[in-house]
Write a protein that holds these residues in place. Sequence first.
Motif, PDB file in Angstrom:
ATOM      1  N   ALA A  13       0.826  -1.203   0.000  1.00  0.00           N
ATOM      2  CA  ALA A  13       0.000   0.000   0.000  1.00  0.00           C
ATOM      3  C   ALA A  13       0.864   1.258   0.000  1.00  0.00           C
ATOM      4  N   VAL A  14       1.908   1.257   0.816  1.00  0.00           N
ATOM      5  CA  VAL A  14       2.807   2.414   0.881  1.00  0.00           C
ATOM      6  C   VAL A  14       3.502   2.606  -0.467  1.00  0.00           C
ATOM      7  N   SER A  15       3.971   1.521  -1.076  1.00  0.00           N
ATOM      8  CA  SER A  15       4.652   1.644  -2.369  1.00  0.00           C
ATOM      9  C   SER A  15       3.676   2.123  -3.443  1.00  0.00           C
ATOM     10  N   ARG A  16       2.410   1.717  -3.357  1.00  0.00           N
ATOM     11  CA  ARG A  16       1.401   2.208  -4.295  1.00  0.00           C
ATOM     12  C   ARG A  16       1.217   3.712  -4.164  1.00  0.00           C
ATOM     13  N   TRP A  17       1.133   4.193  -2.917  1.00  0.00           N
ATOM     14  CA  TRP A  17       0.975   5.633  -2.685  1.00  0.00           C
ATOM     15  C   TRP A  17       2.173   6.405  -3.219  1.00  0.00           C
ATOM     16  N   LEU A  18       3.380   5.863  -3.007  1.00  0.00           N
ATOM     17  CA  LEU A  18       4.580   6.520  -3.526  1.00  0.00           C
ATOM     18  C   LEU A  18       4.545   6.570  -5.051  1.00  0.00           C
ATOM     19  N   ARG A  19       4.163   5.470  -5.652  1.00  0.00           N
ATOM     20  CA  ARG A  19       4.090   5.405  -7.112  1.00  0.00           C
ATOM     21  C   ARG A  19       3.044   6.385  -7.645  1.00  0.00           C
ATOM     22  N   ILE A  23       3.731   9.534 -10.115  1.00  0.00           N
ATOM     23  CA  ILE A  23       3.031   9.612 -11.403  1.00  0.00           C
ATOM     24  C   ILE A  23       2.247  10.922 -11.511  1.00  0.00           C
ATOM     25  N   ILE A  24       1.544  11.294 -10.451  1.00  0.00           N
ATOM     26  CA  ILE A  24       0.777  12.548 -10.482  1.00  0.00           C
ATOM     27  C   ILE A  24       1.711  13.742 -10.645  1.00  0.00           C
ATOM     28  N   SER A  25       2.791  13.763  -9.869  1.00  0.00           N
ATOM     29  CA  SER A  25       3.715  14.893  -9.978  1.00  0.00           C
ATOM     30  C   SER A  25       4.357  14.949 -11.364  1.00  0.00           C
ATOM     31  N   LEU A  75       4.648  18.628  -5.402  1.00  0.00           N
ATOM     32  CA  LEU A  75       4.010  17.324  -5.200  1.00  0.00           C
ATOM     33  C   LEU A  75       5.059  16.215  -5.102  1.00  0.00           C
ATOM     34  N   LEU A  76       6.088  16.298  -5.916  1.00  0.00           N
ATOM     35  CA  LEU A  76       7.155  15.297  -5.869  1.00  0.00           C
ATOM     36  C   LEU A  76       7.887  15.332  -4.533  1.00  0.00           C
ATOM     37  N   ILE A  77       8.128  16.533  -4.017  1.00  0.00           N
ATOM     38  CA  ILE A  77       8.799  16.672  -2.723  1.00  0.00           C
ATOM     39  C   ILE A  77       7.914  16.161  -1.594  1.00  0.00           C
ATOM     40  N   LEU A  78       6.611  16.365  -1.706  1.00  0.00           N
ATOM     41  CA  LEU A  78       5.697  15.952  -0.643  1.00  0.00           C
ATOM     42  C   LEU A  78       5.406  14.449  -0.638  1.00  0.00           C
ATOM     43  N   THR A  79       5.711  13.765  -1.725  1.00  0.00           N
ATOM     44  CA  THR A  79       5.427  12.327  -1.806  1.00  0.00           C
ATOM     45  C   THR A  79       6.119  11.520  -0.704  1.00  0.00           C
ATOM     46  N   PRO A  80       7.426  11.680  -0.447  1.00  0.00           N
ATOM     47  CA  PRO A  80       8.031  10.920   0.649  1.00  0.00           C
ATOM     48  C   PRO A  80       7.526  11.363   2.029  1.00  0.00           C
ATOM     49  N   VAL A  81       7.093  12.625   2.129  1.00  0.00           N
ATOM     50  CA  VAL A  81       6.522  13.094   3.397  1.00  0.00           C
ATOM     51  C   VAL A  81       5.227  12.329   3.672  1.00  0.00           C
ATOM     52  N   LEU A  82       4.452  12.094   2.625  1.00  0.00           N
ATOM     53  CA  LEU A  82       3.238  11.285   2.760  1.00  0.00           C
ATOM     54  C   LEU A  82       3.590   9.882   3.229  1.00  0.00           C
TER      55      LEU A  82
END
Length: 119
Positions: A13-19, A23-25, A75-82
């Motif tokens: 699930a975490v890897s899906r969110w990162l992906r 992709i969105i960014s 958005l790319l920077i915030l992805t690992p924060v998520l």
Amino acid sequence: MNDNSEIQDVELAVSRWLRIGVIISAAVIVIGLILLFIHGGSGYPDDYYPHSLSEIYSGTITLKPYAVITTGLILLILTPVLRVAISIWVFVREGDKLYVIITSIVLAILIISFILGKA
């Protein structure tokens, strides 16, 4: 075995969110690049570029290329924060208080670094 499969489910699930975040960014950045080629410039006069989140937001709403590209980078920077925030939730579910504390400190440091980085 049940704990191991639950851990794997959480990791997936975490890897899906990162992906999804990447992709969105990337899509937002590509849209910004397309707008840049269409407009032939940043969308701002001379050498001005937005510096605050409100300027970037309003520029993105009006489809100014530089603001759209900057939004994609944010958005790319915030992805690992998520990912860190999701990890806190996972550790809370597992009842692992030590890792909840450690990960919460990491999240706080990330947030503070964003705030101080503005200065």
